[in-house]
Design an enzyme around this catalytic site. Structure first.
Site, PDB file in Angstrom:
ATOM      1  N   THR A 117       0.822  -1.161   0.107  1.00  0.00           N
ATOM      2  CA  THR A 117       0.066   0.202  -0.063  1.00  0.00           C
ATOM      3  C   THR A 117       0.902   1.323  -0.006  1.00  0.00           C
ATOM      4  O   THR A 117       1.713   1.415  -0.989  1.00  0.00           O
ATOM      5  CB  THR A 117      -0.941  -0.056   0.919  1.00  0.00           C
ATOM      6  OG1 THR A 117      -0.477  -0.009   2.388  1.00  0.00           O
ATOM      7  CG2 THR A 117      -2.050  -1.412   0.994  1.00  0.00           C
ATOM      8  N   GLU A 135       1.536  -3.481   4.400  1.00  0.00           N
ATOM      9  CA  GLU A 135       0.528  -2.614   4.705  1.00  0.00           C
ATOM     10  C   GLU A 135       1.445  -1.105   4.869  1.00  0.00           C
ATOM     11  O   GLU A 135       2.600  -1.182   5.066  1.00  0.00           O
ATOM     12  CB  GLU A 135      -0.386  -2.690   5.661  1.00  0.00           C
ATOM     13  CG  GLU A 135      -1.723  -3.108   5.208  1.00  0.00           C
ATOM     14  CD  GLU A 135      -2.460  -1.964   4.854  1.00  0.00           C
ATOM     15  OE1 GLU A 135      -1.834  -0.708   4.643  1.00  0.00           O
ATOM     16  OE2 GLU A 135      -3.764  -1.962   4.570  1.00  0.00           O
ATOM     17  N   HIS A 136       0.783  -0.194   4.977  1.00  0.00           N
ATOM     18  CA  HIS A 136       1.287   1.235   4.903  1.00  0.00           C
ATOM     19  C   HIS A 136       2.235   1.529   6.298  1.00  0.00           C
ATOM     20  O   HIS A 136       2.164   0.706   7.237  1.00  0.00           O
ATOM     21  CB  HIS A 136      -0.100   2.507   5.404  1.00  0.00           C
ATOM     22  CG  HIS A 136      -0.570   2.110   6.822  1.00  0.00           C
ATOM     23  ND1 HIS A 136      -0.038   2.524   8.361  1.00  0.00           N
ATOM     24  CD2 HIS A 136      -1.409   1.197   7.329  1.00  0.00           C
ATOM     25  CE1 HIS A 136      -0.731   2.123   8.994  1.00  0.00           C
ATOM     26  NE2 HIS A 136      -1.702   1.427   8.527  1.00  0.00           N
ATOM     27  N   ASP A 137       3.216   2.157   6.008  1.00  0.00           N
ATOM     28  CA  ASP A 137       4.195   2.694   6.957  1.00  0.00           C
ATOM     29  C   ASP A 137       5.158   1.377   7.575  1.00  0.00           C
ATOM     30  O   ASP A 137       5.795   1.756   8.613  1.00  0.00           O
ATOM     31  CB  ASP A 137       3.631   3.203   8.129  1.00  0.00           C
ATOM     32  CG  ASP A 137       2.689   4.466   7.674  1.00  0.00           C
ATOM     33  OD1 ASP A 137       3.422   5.370   6.997  1.00  0.00           O
ATOM     34  OD2 ASP A 137       1.505   4.672   7.808  1.00  0.00           O
ATOM     35  N   ASN A 155       2.672  -0.288   9.812  1.00  0.00           N
ATOM     36  CA  ASN A 155       3.701   0.216  11.068  1.00  0.00           C
ATOM     37  C   ASN A 155       4.348  -1.188  11.665  1.00  0.00           C
ATOM     38  O   ASN A 155       4.703  -1.370  12.808  1.00  0.00           O
ATOM     39  CB  ASN A 155       2.867   0.981  12.041  1.00  0.00           C
ATOM     40  CG  ASN A 155       2.632   2.381  11.546  1.00  0.00           C
ATOM     41  OD1 ASN A 155       3.661   3.358  11.347  1.00  0.00           O
ATOM     42  ND2 ASN A 155       1.558   2.811  11.549  1.00  0.00           N
TER      43      ASN A 155
END
Ligand code: UDP
Length: 215
Positions: A117, A135-137, A155
């Site tokens: 993402t 996923e993000h970050d 994260n």
């Protein structure tokens, strides 16, 4: 003269990467496997050469994708590659999905049905196998390996040479406190990781727990 591209490793991983590289190269290069085992002359219709035979092709520009799941071996082969001034290929499946602000280091192998993402940083030589997502970050180090179907939520920070087994789920961290998988850690297949994993440790199960060290 066409360029020469080698997939280093004619095992399970390499055989899964060759069709992706063939599609990516669109016939513009000659494709071979490079393998040290000497077990076969051809695999899936492609010649299998030793590293020495590959290097002997001095009339052409050469590059390799290193398609071996063991990350220590990937690193050894990469050092050998650098010493021989052979190029490095990124292989990214056309039906993977990579969204916004995703940086992926050199030598990656991104399999079909992978999704990444947004706002993700990944080091060199990442193997992200079939159907995994990031996923993000997330922050992923060098020589990290995801087996098929890894669910890496937002994260999560993963250290160099970590291995995440098939179907493992990594719970999301948050911006202030990421979930950390330490360098060289191994996450067993199907593990549900809810807490940080120490560097070099092996975890498995749901919730994932550290396996007792071998005696
Ligand atoms: N291999 C190699 N040089 C090495 C280590 C491994 O050529 O230093 C080759 C090995 O001969 C085998 C392949 O890499 O053909 C690894 O295949 P395997 O199916 O064992 O593992 P995977 O493809 O899943 O990494």
């Amino acid at each position: 003269m066409r360029q020469l591209y080698g997939i280093y490793g004619a095992g399970g991983c390499g055989r899964g990467v060759m069709p992706l590289l063939a599609e990516q190269a669109e016939g513009a290069v000659e494709l071979v496997f490079v393998d040290d085992s000497g077990k076969a002359d051809r695999v899936n219709g492609y010649p299998v050469w030793t590293w020495e035979a590959f290097l002997m092709q001095t009339d052409r520009e050469k590059a390799i994708a290193i398609a071996i799941a063991n990350s220590e071996i990937r690193e050894q082969i990469n050092r050998k590659r650098q010493g021989a001034a052979v190029g490095l290929i990124d292989v990214i499946s056309r039906n993977s999905v990579v969204m916004d602000d995703v940086e992926i280091g050199p030598g990656c192998l991104i399999s079909p049905f992978v999704t990444m993402t947004s706002n993700i940083r990944i080091g060199s030589h990442f193997h992200c196998n079939i159907g995994s997502y990031v996923e993000h970050d997330c922050r992923i180090g060098n020589y990290v390996t995801f087996a098929p179907g890894v669910r890496c939520n937002g994260n999560v920070h993963i250290g160099d040479h970590a291995y995440v087994g098939s179907g493992a789920i990594l719970r999301n961290g948050n911006a202030d406190k990421p979930l950390v998988i330490g360098a060289g850690a191994v996450v067993g297949m199907g593990a549900v990781v809810t807490r940080d994993v120490a560097s070099g440790s092996v975890v498995a199960g749901n919730p994932a727990r550290e396996m007792a060290p071998k005696v």
